[in-house]
Design an enzyme around this catalytic site. Sequence first.
Site, short mmCIF file in Angstrom:
data_model
loop_
_atom_site.label_atom_id
_atom_site.label_comp_id
_atom_site.label_asym_id
_atom_site.label_seq_id
_atom_site.Cartn_x
_atom_site.Cartn_y
_atom_site.Cartn_z
N LYS A 1 0.84 -1.21 0.00
CA LYS A 1 0.00 0.00 0.00
C LYS A 1 0.87 1.26 0.00
CE LYS A 1 -3.67 -2.14 2.79
NZ LYS A 1 -4.79 -2.64 2.03
N HIS B 1 -14.31 -4.65 8.31
CA HIS B 1 -13.66 -3.99 7.17
C HIS B 1 -13.70 -4.84 5.91
CE1 HIS B 1 -12.35 -0.96 9.91
NE2 HIS B 1 -11.58 -1.79 10.59
N GLU C 1 -2.78 6.37 8.81
CA GLU C 1 -3.74 7.11 7.99
C GLU C 1 -4.72 7.79 8.92
OE1 GLU C 1 -6.02 4.78 5.14
OE2 GLU C 1 -4.33 4.72 3.76
N ARG D 1 -6.30 -7.85 -9.34
CA ARG D 1 -6.93 -9.15 -9.65
C ARG D 1 -8.40 -8.91 -9.94
NH1 ARG D 1 -9.85 -9.41 -4.76
NH2 ARG D 1 -8.71 -8.45 -3.06
P1 ADP Z 1 -7.79 -4.13 2.69
O1 ADP Z 1 -6.48 -4.27 1.99
O2 ADP Z 1 -7.89 -4.98 3.89
O3 ADP Z 1 -8.93 -4.26 1.73
P2 ADP Z 1 -8.31 -1.25 2.66
O4 ADP Z 1 -7.27 -0.21 2.82
O5 ADP Z 1 -8.83 -1.46 1.30
O6 ADP Z 1 -7.76 -2.62 3.25
O7 ADP Z 1 -9.50 -0.92 3.65
C1 ADP Z 1 -10.57 -1.82 3.87
C2 ADP Z 1 -11.70 -1.08 4.60
O8 ADP Z 1 -11.24 -0.54 5.84
C3 ADP Z 1 -12.27 0.11 3.86
O9 ADP Z 1 -13.25 -0.25 2.93
C4 ADP Z 1 -12.84 0.93 5.01
O10 ADP Z 1 -14.07 0.41 5.45
C5 ADP Z 1 -11.82 0.73 6.10
N1 ADP Z 1 -10.78 1.79 6.05
C6 ADP Z 1 -9.58 1.72 5.45
N2 ADP Z 1 -8.88 2.86 5.59
C7 ADP Z 1 -9.65 3.70 6.32
C8 ADP Z 1 -9.49 5.04 6.81
N3 ADP Z 1 -8.39 5.73 6.61
N4 ADP Z 1 -10.52 5.57 7.53
C9 ADP Z 1 -11.65 4.87 7.76
N5 ADP Z 1 -11.85 3.61 7.33
C10 ADP Z 1 -10.88 3.01 6.61
P1 ADP Z 2 -12.48 -7.98 -2.55
O1 ADP Z 2 -11.91 -6.62 -2.44
O2 ADP Z 2 -12.22 -8.69 -3.83
O3 ADP Z 2 -13.87 -8.01 -2.11
P2 ADP Z 2 -11.72 -9.27 -0.12
O4 ADP Z 2 -11.06 -8.31 0.77
O5 ADP Z 2 -13.07 -9.72 0.24
O6 ADP Z 2 -11.59 -8.76 -1.58
O7 ADP Z 2 -10.78 -10.51 -0.32
C1 ADP Z 2 -10.97 -11.44 -1.36
C2 ADP Z 2 -10.27 -12.70 -1.00
O8 ADP Z 2 -8.88 -12.50 -0.99
C3 ADP Z 2 -10.64 -13.19 0.36
O9 ADP Z 2 -10.64 -14.58 0.31
C4 ADP Z 2 -9.51 -12.63 1.22
O10 ADP Z 2 -9.33 -13.41 2.37
C5 ADP Z 2 -8.35 -12.73 0.28
N1 ADP Z 2 -7.30 -11.72 0.49
C6 ADP Z 2 -7.30 -10.44 0.08
N2 ADP Z 2 -6.13 -9.84 0.35
C7 ADP Z 2 -5.36 -10.75 0.96
C8 ADP Z 2 -4.02 -10.76 1.49
N3 ADP Z 2 -3.22 -9.70 1.43
N4 ADP Z 2 -3.58 -11.88 2.06
C9 ADP Z 2 -4.35 -12.96 2.10
N5 ADP Z 2 -5.59 -13.03 1.62
C10 ADP Z 2 -6.11 -11.95 1.05
MG MG Z 3 -9.27 -3.06 0.09
#
Ligand code: ADP
Ligand code: ADP
Ligand code: MG
Length: 501
Positions: free
Chosen positions: A118, A237, A202, A294
């Site tokens: 990230k 989340h 953040e 992906r």
């Molecule tokens: P991941 O890699 O686990 O998907 P993301 O950065 O995409 O992580 O964040 C997943 C979720 O976490 C977001 O959809 C939101 O609900 C919450 N989130 C992430 N960053 C923030 C932020 N700076 N402030 C508030 N909520 C956040």
């Molecule tokens: P999407 O944004 O596609 O909805 P999710 O956050 O729901 O993604 O994750 C999709 C799939 O990928 C889930 O099975 C989740 O556990 C897996 N996943 C996503 N990021 C990672 C990661 N960094 N490490 C392991 N598994 C991950």
């Molecule tokens: Mg995300």
Amino acid sequence: MKKITKLLVANRGEIALRVLRSAKEMGLKTVAIYSEADRNALHVRYADEAVCVGPPASAQSYLRGDKILEVCRELGVDAIHPGYGFLSENAAFARMVKEAGLIFVGPSPEAMELMGSKLAAKQAVSQYGIPMVPGTEEAISDVEAAKQIAREVGFPILIKASAGGGGKGMRIVNAEADFEEQMQLAVNEAVSAFGDGAVFIEKYIGSPRHIEIQVLGDEHGHIVHLFERECSIQRRHQKVIEEAPSSVLTPELRARMGQCAVDVARACDYTGAGTVEFLLDENHNFYFLEMNTRLQVEHPVTEQITGLDLVKEQIRVAEGQPLPFTQEDLTITGHALELRVYAEDPQNNFLPDIGTLTTYVRPQGPGVRVDDGFEQGMDIPIYYDPMIAKLVTFGKDRQEAIERMLRAIDEYQITGIETTLGFGRYVLQHPAFVSGHFDTNFIRDHFTVDSLKPAAVEAEHKLAAVLGAMLLLEKKTPTSAAQDAPATTGSAWKRNRLGSR
Ligand code: ADP
Ligand code: ADP
Ligand code: MG
């Protein structure tokens, strides 16, 4: 151009089946892999050939890149589709595939590497003037320096794992006194879950909506966006309900976010299907979160509103074909919703509730699409993600998509385990969702363990009916409201549903 003739799907469950279906339509030969826990899985039966790659644990099966490549060599496979999860974001695997002379259906290993972090992603896109959540630009290591930045950003803040994903590796810190302890916990978690202790800060956005843009790029420098998906209904989340288009974006904001997403993709020479995630705050400022390199779980809602098959597009791009359309050719038609049907108990903190699908009958009919990987009598394995199905509905507008989703939820028969179906029904009837006034805190703000109990559901329906009627009156002139009040109004369908109970 490289012609793909035989495709191996390095995944399981609904996404393996979904990819296999498109491959079949394209006339490709198909190969499935499976673990010992998935011998009877639908994807295994669907593919032309299937090979067991190891014991149930994914580290010994679905994550065994070396074994998968061996299967490819033995069976004369020329391309691998990784689905989502598992190896889909593993740049080292993508590189191994390439070095073995095979096609990886996805972006280049370099793009995956860059966007897999990230922090690196933020740095890479910063030159394009993409708005970013205030915070640190580099991994934090010095606690005092980090505290100073947190103070400047202002509490509450979020400590995030740079390599994080799947909603894991995030910690909210409400006050400076908690900072040090939370940072240590975040680092430990990041090391154990992702093998990389890099964390950053953040600003915690209080009432954000999760809006993401689907992008598609080819190997000839063309990149388009396929509009947005809103994924604000989340637990831990992680998304549970998604829709396209979002009920809040104006055409102007859509165009701006779309352009930003294309710029992000351009920053890493992106090819194939990818998703650029943003948070949108109450004042409609948007901030780049991350890029997922992906196919996304929720891609079907985009397919429904654009008429495209994203898997076919991925495969064509991987063959080196140019995109057959430009941005101007793309339009949004109708509205689509997706409910992730998880084997989870919403009344017990959405904890997995695995077991046997004693009854399993899918909904059918107009505007309903079910992407799943199970049949009646099957067990939900404990080893993998507990998602049973994605229930997708499509309608001419948001209201029709909602009505169809409620009808489909009622038709869906699942016994033997708890699921998120009832939660879906609750959300889709809730005034906050119906009116479009919701954010990622929906569960915290509107959902309790009692919400699904019959009395609460009745009360919620009555409230929704009243509010629905009020919203309708607000929108319409007195005469037209009187004219088309019956069959199509928000309040009417809620009354109908109450009556049918
Ligand atoms: P991941 O890699 O686990 O998907 P993301 O950065 O995409 O992580 O964040 C997943 C979720 O976490 C977001 O959809 C939101 O609900 C919450 N989130 C992430 N960053 C923030 C932020 N700076 N402030 C508030 N909520 C956040
Ligand atoms: P999407 O944004 O596609 O909805 P999710 O956050 O729901 O993604 O994750 C999709 C799939 O990928 C889930 O099975 C989740 O556990 C897996 N996943 C996503 N990021 C990672 C990661 N960094 N490490 C392991 N598994 C991950
Ligand atoms: Mg995300």
